[in-house]
Design a protein around this motif. Structure first.
Motif, PDB file in Angstrom:
ATOM      1  N   TYR A   1       0.836  -1.197   0.000  1.00 46.34           N
ATOM      2  CA  TYR A   1       0.000   0.000   0.000  1.00 46.34           C
ATOM      3  C   TYR A   1       0.876   1.255   0.000  1.00 46.34           C
ATOM      4  N   GLY A   2       0.561   2.191  -0.893  1.00 45.41           N
ATOM      5  CA  GLY A   2       1.345   3.405  -1.020  1.00 45.41           C
ATOM      6  C   GLY A   2       2.505   3.291  -1.981  1.00 45.41           C
ATOM      7  N   LYS A   3       2.748   2.083  -2.492  1.00 45.14           N
ATOM      8  CA  LYS A   3       3.814   1.866  -3.462  1.00 45.14           C
ATOM      9  C   LYS A   3       3.219   1.769  -4.868  1.00 45.14           C
ATOM     10  N   GLU A   4       4.069   1.910  -5.852  1.00 44.49           N
ATOM     11  CA  GLU A   4       3.607   1.894  -7.244  1.00 44.49           C
ATOM     12  C   GLU A   4       2.916   0.586  -7.593  1.00 44.49           C
ATOM     13  N   GLU A   5       3.411  -0.537  -7.060  1.00 39.57           N
ATOM     14  CA  GLU A   5       2.850  -1.832  -7.435  1.00 39.57           C
ATOM     15  C   GLU A   5       1.530  -2.139  -6.743  1.00 39.57           C
ATOM     16  N   TRP A   6       1.056  -1.244  -5.873  1.00 42.79           N
ATOM     17  CA  TRP A   6      -0.223  -1.455  -5.209  1.00 42.79           C
ATOM     18  C   TRP A   6      -1.337  -1.717  -6.224  1.00 42.79           C
ATOM     19  N   LEU A   7      -1.371  -0.954  -7.285  1.00 45.94           N
ATOM     20  CA  LEU A   7      -2.448  -1.062  -8.272  1.00 45.94           C
ATOM     21  C   LEU A   7      -2.112  -1.986  -9.437  1.00 45.94           C
ATOM     22  N   THR A   8      -0.856  -2.417  -9.528  1.00 43.36           N
ATOM     23  CA  THR A   8      -0.430  -3.101 -10.748  1.00 43.36           C
ATOM     24  C   THR A   8       0.042  -4.537 -10.566  1.00 43.36           C
ATOM     25  N   ARG A   9       0.266  -4.969  -9.325  1.00 37.79           N
ATOM     26  CA  ARG A   9       0.876  -6.298  -9.149  1.00 37.79           C
ATOM     27  C   ARG A   9       0.369  -6.946  -7.867  1.00 37.79           C
ATOM     28  N   HIS A  10      -0.613  -7.828  -8.013  1.00 36.97           N
ATOM     29  CA  HIS A  10      -1.121  -8.572  -6.857  1.00 36.97           C
ATOM     30  C   HIS A  10      -1.830  -9.837  -7.330  1.00 36.97           C
ATOM     31  N   ALA A  11      -1.884 -10.809  -6.470  1.00 41.59           N
ATOM     32  CA  ALA A  11      -2.570 -12.064  -6.788  1.00 41.59           C
ATOM     33  C   ALA A  11      -4.063 -11.821  -6.933  1.00 41.59           C
ATOM     34  N   GLY A  12      -4.719 -12.705  -7.680  1.00 45.05           N
ATOM     35  CA  GLY A  12      -6.164 -12.627  -7.838  1.00 45.05           C
ATOM     36  C   GLY A  12      -6.746 -14.007  -8.041  1.00 45.05           C
ATOM     37  N   LEU A  13      -8.058 -14.085  -7.976  1.00 44.49           N
ATOM     38  CA  LEU A  13      -8.736 -15.365  -8.174  1.00 44.49           C
ATOM     39  C   LEU A  13      -8.662 -15.798  -9.632  1.00 44.49           C
ATOM     40  N   ASP A  14      -8.482 -17.088  -9.852  1.00 38.98           N
ATOM     41  CA  ASP A  14      -8.731 -17.594 -11.194  1.00 38.98           C
ATOM     42  C   ASP A  14     -10.194 -18.034 -11.276  1.00 38.98           C
ATOM     43  N   TYR A  15     -10.640 -18.395 -12.454  1.00 39.24           N
ATOM     44  CA  TYR A  15     -12.054 -18.707 -12.647  1.00 39.24           C
ATOM     45  C   TYR A  15     -12.500 -19.871 -11.757  1.00 39.24           C
ATOM     46  N   GLY A  16     -11.664 -20.892 -11.658  1.00 35.58           N
ATOM     47  CA  GLY A  16     -12.020 -22.064 -10.865  1.00 35.58           C
ATOM     48  C   GLY A  16     -12.204 -21.751  -9.391  1.00 35.58           C
ATOM     49  N   ALA A  17     -11.359 -20.866  -8.855  1.00 37.31           N
ATOM     50  CA  ALA A  17     -11.472 -20.487  -7.445  1.00 37.31           C
ATOM     51  C   ALA A  17     -12.762 -19.715  -7.202  1.00 37.31           C
ATOM     52  N   GLY A  18     -13.054 -18.761  -8.092  1.00 36.64           N
ATOM     53  CA  GLY A  18     -14.286 -18.004  -7.948  1.00 36.64           C
ATOM     54  C   GLY A  18     -15.509 -18.896  -8.049  1.00 36.64           C
ATOM     55  N   GLU A  19     -15.474 -19.816  -8.998  1.00 37.57           N
ATOM     56  CA  GLU A  19     -16.613 -20.722  -9.172  1.00 37.57           C
ATOM     57  C   GLU A  19     -16.781 -21.630  -7.961  1.00 37.57           C
ATOM     58  N   TRP A  20     -15.670 -22.094  -7.401  1.00 33.92           N
ATOM     59  CA  TRP A  20     -15.755 -22.958  -6.224  1.00 33.92           C
ATOM     60  C   TRP A  20     -16.413 -22.207  -5.064  1.00 33.92           C
ATOM     61  N   LEU A  21     -16.005 -20.964  -4.835  1.00 31.19           N
ATOM     62  CA  LEU A  21     -16.621 -20.171  -3.779  1.00 31.19           C
ATOM     63  C   LEU A  21     -18.103 -19.961  -4.049  1.00 31.19           C
ATOM     64  N   ALA A  22     -18.435 -19.664  -5.290  1.00 31.82           N
ATOM     65  CA  ALA A  22     -19.841 -19.446  -5.648  1.00 31.82           C
ATOM     66  C   ALA A  22     -20.677 -20.687  -5.378  1.00 31.82           C
ATOM     67  N   LYS A  23     -20.139 -21.846  -5.705  1.00 34.64           N
ATOM     68  CA  LYS A  23     -20.891 -23.089  -5.520  1.00 34.64           C
ATOM     69  C   LYS A  23     -21.017 -23.473  -4.054  1.00 34.64           C
ATOM     70  N   GLN A  24     -20.182 -22.888  -3.191  1.00 34.60           N
ATOM     71  CA  GLN A  24     -20.345 -23.109  -1.747  1.00 34.60           C
ATOM     72  C   GLN A  24     -21.441 -22.223  -1.173  1.00 34.60           C
ATOM     73  N   GLY A  25     -21.949 -21.289  -1.986  1.00 38.78           N
ATOM     74  CA  GLY A  25     -23.006 -20.391  -1.525  1.00 38.78           C
ATOM     75  C   GLY A  25     -22.498 -19.075  -0.980  1.00 38.78           C
ATOM     76  N   VAL A  26     -21.222 -18.751  -1.237  1.00 41.47           N
ATOM     77  CA  VAL A  26     -20.650 -17.488  -0.761  1.00 41.47           C
ATOM     78  C   VAL A  26     -21.336 -16.320  -1.474  1.00 41.47           C
ATOM     79  N   VAL A  27     -21.650 -15.266  -0.737  1.00 42.09           N
ATOM     80  CA  VAL A  27     -22.351 -14.117  -1.323  1.00 42.09           C
ATOM     81  C   VAL A  27     -21.450 -12.903  -1.510  1.00 42.09           C
ATOM     82  N   ASN A  28     -20.274 -12.914  -0.854  1.00 43.41           N
ATOM     83  CA  ASN A  28     -19.389 -11.744  -0.891  1.00 43.41           C
ATOM     84  C   ASN A  28     -17.961 -12.234  -0.697  1.00 43.41           C
ATOM     85  N   ILE A  29     -17.077 -11.870  -1.616  1.00 45.82           N
ATOM     86  CA  ILE A  29     -15.661 -12.222  -1.528  1.00 45.82           C
ATOM     87  C   ILE A  29     -14.871 -10.944  -1.253  1.00 45.82           C
TER      88      ILE A  29
END
Length: 227
Positions: A131-159
């Motif tokens: 936070y506060g560094k240049e890479e804050w907005l440009t370089r971070h891990a994120g969900l792939d499609y399979g991870a998002g779908e797995w959470l959705a199928k568990q009934g998660v409403v907010n990630i």
């Protein structure tokens, strides 16, 4: 036994990092104590705030990524309040993706469980690192499609994530938001202090402003723990 509140929200201030296409946060005086004393006979001080709905810690309306979705004033409050857990994925490289197998392993390691209607927060460690560094907005891990779908199928409403987006900036398919569109979910971005709720189940509050036809809203994200 007592209640302990942990503030998971970033500070809002002029000059805070904001996703480049969005309005930068601006805060400027509306009336000073001196001005109101002269005009009204009593000392009031107020500021004006110019801010994007997705600037600070915020939740998305499904309308943001689905033109047929609900705007923020139409969405059920249960998406922003309820039982929550936080999983630790801070070891995932900022150049990589959070996968379903990683989430499943961390859920097993934590001894927690996911029920339908739960809110799942992911501690990526990005806030503390960048936070506060240049890479804050440009370089971070994120969900792939399979991870998002797995959470959705568990009934998660907010990630929720302690990064500017649930998507890796290099992912032009926006897999996390794509899943939110397909399953009618919300997500909460730009969180902080998730390291303080890792591997815990708690009550989460992150209520949005009631913005007419809003595409999202800043929230005051709070974890309520019972000690």
């Amino acid at each position: 036994m007592g209640l302990r509140l942990i503030d998971l929200s970033q500070e809002i201030y002029q000059g805070m990092p904001v996703f480049p296409p969005h309005q930068k946060t601006m805060i400027f005086p509306n009336m000073s104590h001196e001005e109101s004393k002269e005009k009204l006979g009593f000392e009031f001080a107020t500021n004006n705030l110019l801010i994007n709905e997705h600037g600070p810690t915020h939740s998305d309306a499904t309308y943001e990524y689905d033109r047929n979705g609900k705007t923020i004033d139409e969405m059920p409050l249960e998406y922003f309040y309820g039982p929550a857990i936080c999983l630790d994925v801070s070891y995932v490289s900022p150049d990589s993706y959070i996968t379903a197998s990683i989430l499943q392993e961390e859920l097993k390691r934590s001894g927690l469980f996911i029920e339908r209607g739960d809110i799942v927060l992911l501690h990526t460690g990005h806030y503390a690192r960048s936070y506060g560094k240049e890479e804050w907005l440009t370089r971070h891990a994120g969900l792939d499609y399979g991870a998002g779908e797995w959470l959705a199928k568990q009934g998660v409403v907010n990630i929720g994530v302690d990064a500017p987006s649930i998507d890796n900036p290099a992912d032009m398919s926006y897999a996390g938001h794509l899943i939110c569109r397909e399953y009618g979910m919300t997500n909460t971005e730009n969180m902080c202090r998730l390291d303080e709720v890792i591997n815990q189940r708690f009550l989460y509050f992150g209520l949005p402003l009631k913005i007419r036809r809003g595409t999202g809203s800043p929230v005051r994200a709070v974890a309520v723990l019972i000690d």
